[in-house]
Design a protein around this motif. Structure first.
Motif, mmCIF file in Angstrom:
data_model
loop_
_atom_site.group_PDB
_atom_site.id
_atom_site.type_symbol
_atom_site.label_atom_id
_atom_site.label_comp_id
_atom_site.label_asym_id
_atom_site.label_seq_id
_atom_site.Cartn_x
_atom_site.Cartn_y
_atom_site.Cartn_z
ATOM 1 N N THR A 1 0.848 -1.199 0.000
ATOM 2 C CA THR A 1 0.000 0.000 0.000
ATOM 3 C C THR A 1 0.882 1.247 0.000
ATOM 4 O O THR A 1 0.664 2.174 -0.776
ATOM 5 N N GLU A 2 1.887 1.220 0.862
ATOM 6 C CA GLU A 2 2.825 2.338 0.945
ATOM 7 C C GLU A 2 3.507 2.555 -0.414
ATOM 8 O O GLU A 2 3.674 3.675 -0.878
ATOM 9 N N GLU A 3 3.856 1.446 -1.051
ATOM 10 C CA GLU A 3 4.527 1.525 -2.342
ATOM 11 C C GLU A 3 3.607 2.156 -3.387
ATOM 12 O O GLU A 3 4.015 3.032 -4.153
ATOM 13 N N LYS A 4 2.334 1.742 -3.400
ATOM 14 C CA LYS A 4 1.380 2.291 -4.375
ATOM 15 C C LYS A 4 1.144 3.777 -4.127
ATOM 16 O O LYS A 4 0.995 4.570 -5.062
ATOM 17 N N LYS A 5 1.122 4.148 -2.858
ATOM 18 C CA LYS A 5 0.927 5.559 -2.511
ATOM 19 C C LYS A 5 2.111 6.387 -3.022
ATOM 20 O O LYS A 5 1.921 7.448 -3.639
ATOM 21 N N ASN A 6 3.320 5.851 -2.781
ATOM 22 C CA ASN A 6 4.518 6.551 -3.259
ATOM 23 C C ASN A 6 4.549 6.639 -4.782
ATOM 24 O O ASN A 6 4.937 7.662 -5.343
ATOM 25 N N GLU A 7 4.102 5.581 -5.422
ATOM 26 C CA GLU A 7 4.067 5.570 -6.892
ATOM 27 C C GLU A 7 3.124 6.645 -7.403
ATOM 28 O O GLU A 7 3.433 7.353 -8.365
ATOM 29 N N LEU A 8 1.978 6.762 -6.744
ATOM 30 C CA LEU A 8 0.983 7.755 -7.168
ATOM 31 C C LEU A 8 1.568 9.158 -7.027
ATOM 32 O O LEU A 8 1.466 9.989 -7.938
ATOM 33 N N GLU A 9 2.197 9.394 -5.896
ATOM 34 C CA GLU A 9 2.797 10.693 -5.637
ATOM 35 C C GLU A 9 3.849 11.020 -6.708
ATOM 36 O O GLU A 9 3.864 12.121 -7.271
ATOM 37 N N ALA A 10 4.685 10.036 -6.997
ATOM 38 C CA ALA A 10 5.758 10.233 -7.984
ATOM 39 C C ALA A 10 5.160 10.458 -9.383
ATOM 40 O O ALA A 10 5.651 11.280 -10.166
ATOM 41 N N TYR A 11 4.076 9.753 -9.660
ATOM 42 C CA TYR A 11 3.437 9.858 -10.979
ATOM 43 C C TYR A 11 2.873 11.257 -11.207
ATOM 44 O O TYR A 11 2.950 11.806 -12.312
ATOM 45 N N ILE A 12 2.342 11.841 -10.130
ATOM 46 C CA ILE A 12 1.795 13.203 -10.240
ATOM 47 C C ILE A 12 2.903 14.189 -10.638
ATOM 48 O O ILE A 12 2.727 14.987 -11.569
ATOM 49 N N TYR A 13 4.031 14.100 -9.964
ATOM 50 C CA TYR A 13 5.169 14.981 -10.307
ATOM 51 C C TYR A 13 5.635 14.760 -11.723
ATOM 52 O O TYR A 13 5.877 15.705 -12.483
ATOM 53 N N GLU A 14 5.726 13.515 -12.091
ATOM 54 C CA GLU A 14 6.237 13.159 -13.406
ATOM 55 C C GLU A 14 5.322 13.705 -14.510
ATOM 56 O O GLU A 14 5.773 14.298 -15.495
ATOM 57 N N MET A 15 4.007 13.549 -14.280
ATOM 58 C CA MET A 15 3.050 13.990 -15.290
ATOM 59 C C MET A 15 3.083 15.503 -15.447
ATOM 60 O O MET A 15 3.017 16.036 -16.546
ATOM 61 N N ARG A 16 3.237 16.225 -14.323
ATOM 62 C CA ARG A 16 3.330 17.696 -14.392
ATOM 63 C C ARG A 16 4.519 18.103 -15.260
ATOM 64 O O ARG A 16 4.401 18.970 -16.110
ATOM 65 N N ASN A 17 5.656 17.463 -15.016
ATOM 66 C CA ASN A 17 6.854 17.778 -15.799
ATOM 67 C C ASN A 17 6.643 17.489 -17.269
ATOM 68 O O ASN A 17 7.017 18.278 -18.133
ATOM 69 N N LYS A 18 6.010 16.366 -17.568
ATOM 70 C CA LYS A 18 5.805 15.991 -18.965
ATOM 71 C C LYS A 18 4.914 17.002 -19.682
ATOM 72 O O LYS A 18 5.153 17.336 -20.840
ATOM 73 N N LEU A 19 3.891 17.495 -18.958
ATOM 74 C CA LEU A 19 2.986 18.460 -19.587
ATOM 75 C C LEU A 19 3.746 19.717 -19.987
ATOM 76 O O LEU A 19 3.407 20.379 -20.968
ATOM 77 N N ASP A 20 4.787 20.062 -19.211
ATOM 78 C CA ASP A 20 5.596 21.243 -19.531
ATOM 79 C C ASP A 20 6.665 20.924 -20.559
ATOM 80 O O ASP A 20 7.182 21.815 -21.208
ATOM 81 N N GLU A 21 7.025 19.665 -20.684
ATOM 82 C CA GLU A 21 8.137 19.321 -21.579
ATOM 83 C C GLU A 21 7.691 18.481 -22.772
ATOM 84 O O GLU A 21 7.090 19.016 -23.681
ATOM 85 N N GLN A 22 7.880 17.174 -22.721
ATOM 86 C CA GLN A 22 7.634 16.399 -23.941
ATOM 87 C C GLN A 22 6.190 16.424 -24.448
ATOM 88 O O GLN A 22 5.961 16.212 -25.628
ATOM 89 N N TYR A 23 5.210 16.692 -23.534
ATOM 90 C CA TYR A 23 3.823 16.743 -24.004
ATOM 91 C C TYR A 23 3.383 18.161 -24.387
ATOM 92 O O TYR A 23 2.257 18.371 -24.844
ATOM 93 N N ALA A 24 4.274 19.157 -24.173
ATOM 94 C CA ALA A 24 3.866 20.557 -24.304
ATOM 95 C C ALA A 24 3.184 20.857 -25.640
ATOM 96 O O ALA A 24 2.149 21.535 -25.675
ATOM 97 N N ASP A 25 3.708 20.313 -26.728
ATOM 98 C CA ASP A 25 3.150 20.620 -28.048
ATOM 99 C C ASP A 25 2.126 19.591 -28.500
ATOM 100 O O ASP A 25 1.645 19.635 -29.619
ATOM 101 N N LEU A 26 1.836 18.607 -27.646
ATOM 102 C CA LEU A 26 0.982 17.503 -28.081
ATOM 103 C C LEU A 26 -0.430 17.602 -27.515
ATOM 104 O O LEU A 26 -1.264 16.745 -27.764
ATOM 105 N N ALA A 27 -0.676 18.603 -26.681
ATOM 106 C CA ALA A 27 -2.021 18.755 -26.118
ATOM 107 C C ALA A 27 -2.410 20.224 -26.193
ATOM 108 O O ALA A 27 -1.553 21.096 -26.077
ATOM 109 N N ASN A 28 -3.729 20.493 -26.374
ATOM 110 C CA ASN A 28 -4.151 21.895 -26.373
ATOM 111 C C ASN A 28 -4.336 22.360 -24.927
ATOM 112 O O ASN A 28 -4.321 21.546 -23.992
#
Ligand code: ATP
Ligand code: K
Ligand code: MG
Length: 672
Positions: A580-607
């Protein structure tokens, strides 16, 4: 199947495995080669080994140390009262055994010493399995030579509860000796004088000296002597007491009133002690020890040695005892090998060297020799592993006697007999003979309670011999009982049978028995050759079995099964909490990762609309995580992650397609 050796120490446990290329010590989840022998309890899960150590200071009341020294003991035993000085959790009565009372899952709970050892051993099992990526079952584990039947049975029970099969409980120094001997190619042959080695192990809590004879392919323990209360923790305590006085005088604080401060000082003293093994002086600094007071101090090696002088005076006693038991002089010893962490203390080495007047050897890894020896033993005993055999003969630590009720019809029958003397080889079987008309009981006990540790009960077991009937011809049944001190140093009456005196014809060997004519030899036992002389002799012929009901101190099968099930469900609960702790940490890490991607590699791929929606979802999930979602279930964390994945899915797909298109373009260029 894997082959595992475990040095279950008072402070640390070392795990070694035999592989095709030899024996290796394995590392645990934080890459340490030794794991703290600790069990801790928390509101959601248990902490075993390293995590128990990490939590220790903040969880003193729920952390249990010195596990093996509690196994098989009773609360009232004065030895256990000594252990309480070192164990921060409260020791309580738990059935016939001592146990600990702790708070677990928000409730007060009691666990027996056997259960606590089982918890730790199940962690040992997990550690080995994680490293080997194989199931682990067979182990050989080390035990202090001074452990009695009840202590050994407790460890055997604990291993079984943890789902381990103990191939041998091996005395610490014997295990080290096996590791020493099995690698030597120049041991004396069968007709030569053996090589005599003194193996000395001084650990955290106790001190053992064994005198061992080595020949090619075999070792025989000649004598073993122990000081049950002599080890590194006593040295730590001497330092703690010294600083306790100093801090009272210099800083006006009394650390004995504050358990946390005591443990912090002890930890610092242990470090300081180790520094003193290599340096002439060492500093001590602890910030905000108690009442916001910072403390500091300094001690020289000379001062330290003065503090431990009362112990240093005892340092040759086990060696002298072992030599006396082996009927040897110190000059008879060829090699003196030292193992155990505490043998690094220079003053100890000096005193031992002075006593022998001979150079000491440190050819084995002091911290790992015992675990390695256990792994070698496991390899020898395991059917799945091929290794050069090396015979290991140990000895009984205490004399064992049997007693029984007098039979009215045998006036001068004794009612007790010492069957295994101290120093009797082990394993060993002895046949006891009784003339009886009806079922009877035997009791096995240690013959000299004064030799036993603390107040360990001398009782070993009660054995009821069933199926005894008077023989109409002779009035008595001749009962034979097989008493065995097994490979673990545990006594059992393993089986019983009855015999009858019968006259049988036996061949009489004439004076030149060897020179019989070959024809007579060939027909021997088939038909009587006229040339062979025979005579009638009385022989005891086995007629049938006598069932034996044993009442010993091991847990019975239903109790073991229940304990194993309980251990299993606690282990599963721990795993669920960890997952459970591992899944919680994964979720937390995924949120950070997704934010970064939206600013970087996904920046031109979404409106902007898409990005805003995803960002809003991320913020919402993050807020949830730190509030209502602080303590959710594993399934909910997984579901939250899936929600974000689904929302970001189309964007991630576009990115994937883009990367793929680029890859193909590069490939096309290369192909062109
Ligand atoms: P036991 O054998 O008593 O059950 P153990 O097997 O856990 O305990 P070891 O690992 O052999 O004990 O030894 C640990 C002790 O050795 C500790 O008290 C530790 O402080 C001490 N020790 C380790 N290194 C040093 C050193 N460099 N100098 C002095 N003492 C040391
Ligand atoms: K150890
Ligand atoms: Mg040890």
């Amino acid at each position: 199947m894997s082959v595992v050796g475990v040095d279950f120490g008072t402070l640390n446990t070392v795990i070694a495995v035999a592989r095709n290329r030899g024996v290796d010590v394995i590392t645990n989840e934080v890459s340490n080669r030794a794991t703290p022998s600790l069990v801790g309890f928390g509101p959601k899960a248990r902490y075993l080994g390293e995590t128990a150590k990490t939590q220790e200071i903040s969880n003193l009341k729920n952390t249990v140390s010195c596990l093996k020294r509690l196994a098989g003991r009773s609360l009232k035993d004065p030895d256990v009262q000594i252990e309480q000085q070192y164990v921060s959790a409260a020791l309580v009565e738990c059935g016939a055994q001592v146990g600990a009372e702790i708070s677990y899952l928000g409730k007060k709970e009691k666990f027996s010493a056997t259960e606590l050892v089982a918890m730790f051993l199940s962690k040992v099992k997990q550690t080995a399995q994680a490293e080997l990526r194989l199931p682990v079952s067979d182990i050989v584990m080390s035990v202090p030579a001074w452990f009695t039947d009840v202590q050994r049975r407790s460890l055997m029970d604990a291993a079984e509860i943890a789902g381990l099969k103990m191939l041998r409980l091996m005395n610490d120094t014997t295990a080290a000796a096996l590791g020493w001997g099995i690698t030597k190619l120049d041991l004396p042959g069968p007709e030569e004088k053996p090589r005599r080695v003194a193996i000395i192990d001084i650990g955290h809590s106790d001190y053992t000296c064994s005198i061992i004879d080595f020949k090619k392919g075999e070792l025989a323990v000649k004598a073993t002597a122990c000081d049950r209360h002599f080890g590194g923790r006593d040295f730590n305590l001497a330092l703690v007491k010294h600083f306790e006085k100093e801090f009272k005088a210099r800083f006006k604080i009394d650390i004995t009133t504050n358990p946390k401060a005591m443990v912090r000082v002890e930890t610092s003293c242990e470090k300081l002690k180790k520094i003193l093994s290599a340096n002439q002086q060492a500093p001590l600094n602890i910030e905000s020890l108690m009442n916001d007071v910072d403390v500091n101090g300094m001690i020289t090696r000379q001062e330290f040695e003065a503090l431990i002088e009362p112990m240093l005076l005892r340092v040759t006693a086990p060696i002298e005892q072992a030599l006396a038991d082996a009927k040897l002089a110190k000059e008879d010893i060829d090699v003196i090998e030292l193992v155990g962490g505490c043998t690094r203390v220079p003053a100890l080495k000096d005193r031992i060297q002075e006593y022998f007047g001979k150079q000491l050897s440190f050819t084995m890894n002091q911290d790992e020799a015992i675990a390695r020896g256990c792994a070698f033993s496991c390899a020898i005993l395991s059917p799945v592993f091929k290794v050069r055999d090396f015979a290991v003969q140990d000895i009984c630590s205490y004399p064992i006697e049997f007693s029984w009720e007098k039979d009215q019809d045998i006036p001068d029958e004794d009612t007790s007999l010492t069957v295994f003397q101290k120093g009797n080889v082990l394993p060993s079987t002895k046949i006891l003979t009784f003339y009886r008309k009806q079922a009877f009981d035997l009791e096995a006990r240690y013959a000299k309670p004064e030799l036993l540790p603390g107040k360990v009960q001398p009782f070993i077991g009660r054995f009821s011999v069933k199926g005894v009937k008077a023989d109409p011809k002779t009035e008595f049944m001749i009962c034979k009982l097989k008493a065995r001190v097994n490979i673990h140093g545990i006594l059992n009456v393993e089986s019983g049978y009855y015999v009858e005196d019968q006259e049988v014809e036996e061949e009489v060997k004439d004076e030149e028995g060897e020179k019989k004519d070959p024809e007579a030899m060939e027909t021997d036992g088939e038909k009587k050759d006229s040339k062979t002389k025979t005579r009638k002799v009385k022989k005891q012929v086995r007629k049938g079995d006598l069932p034996i009901v044993a009442g010993v101190t091991s847990l019975d099968q239903p109790a073991l099964a229940a304990a194993a099930e309980k251990e299993n469900s606690m282990a599963m609960e721990d795993k669920l909490v960890a997952d459970t702790e591992e899944k919680k940490n994964e979720l937390e890490a995924y949120i950070y990762e997704m934010r970064n991607k939206l600013d970087e590699q996904y920046a031109d791929l979404a409106n902007d609309d898409e990005k805003d929606k995803i960002r809003a979802k991320l913020t919402e999930t993050e807020d949830w995580l730190y509030e209502d979602g602080e303590d959710a279930t594993k399934a909910i964390y997984v579901a939250k992650m899936d929600e974000i994945r689904a929302m970001a899915g189309p964007v991630a797909q576009r990115h994937f397609d883009k990367v793929e298109a680029e890859r193909q373009a590069v490939q096309a260029k290369l192909d062109a």
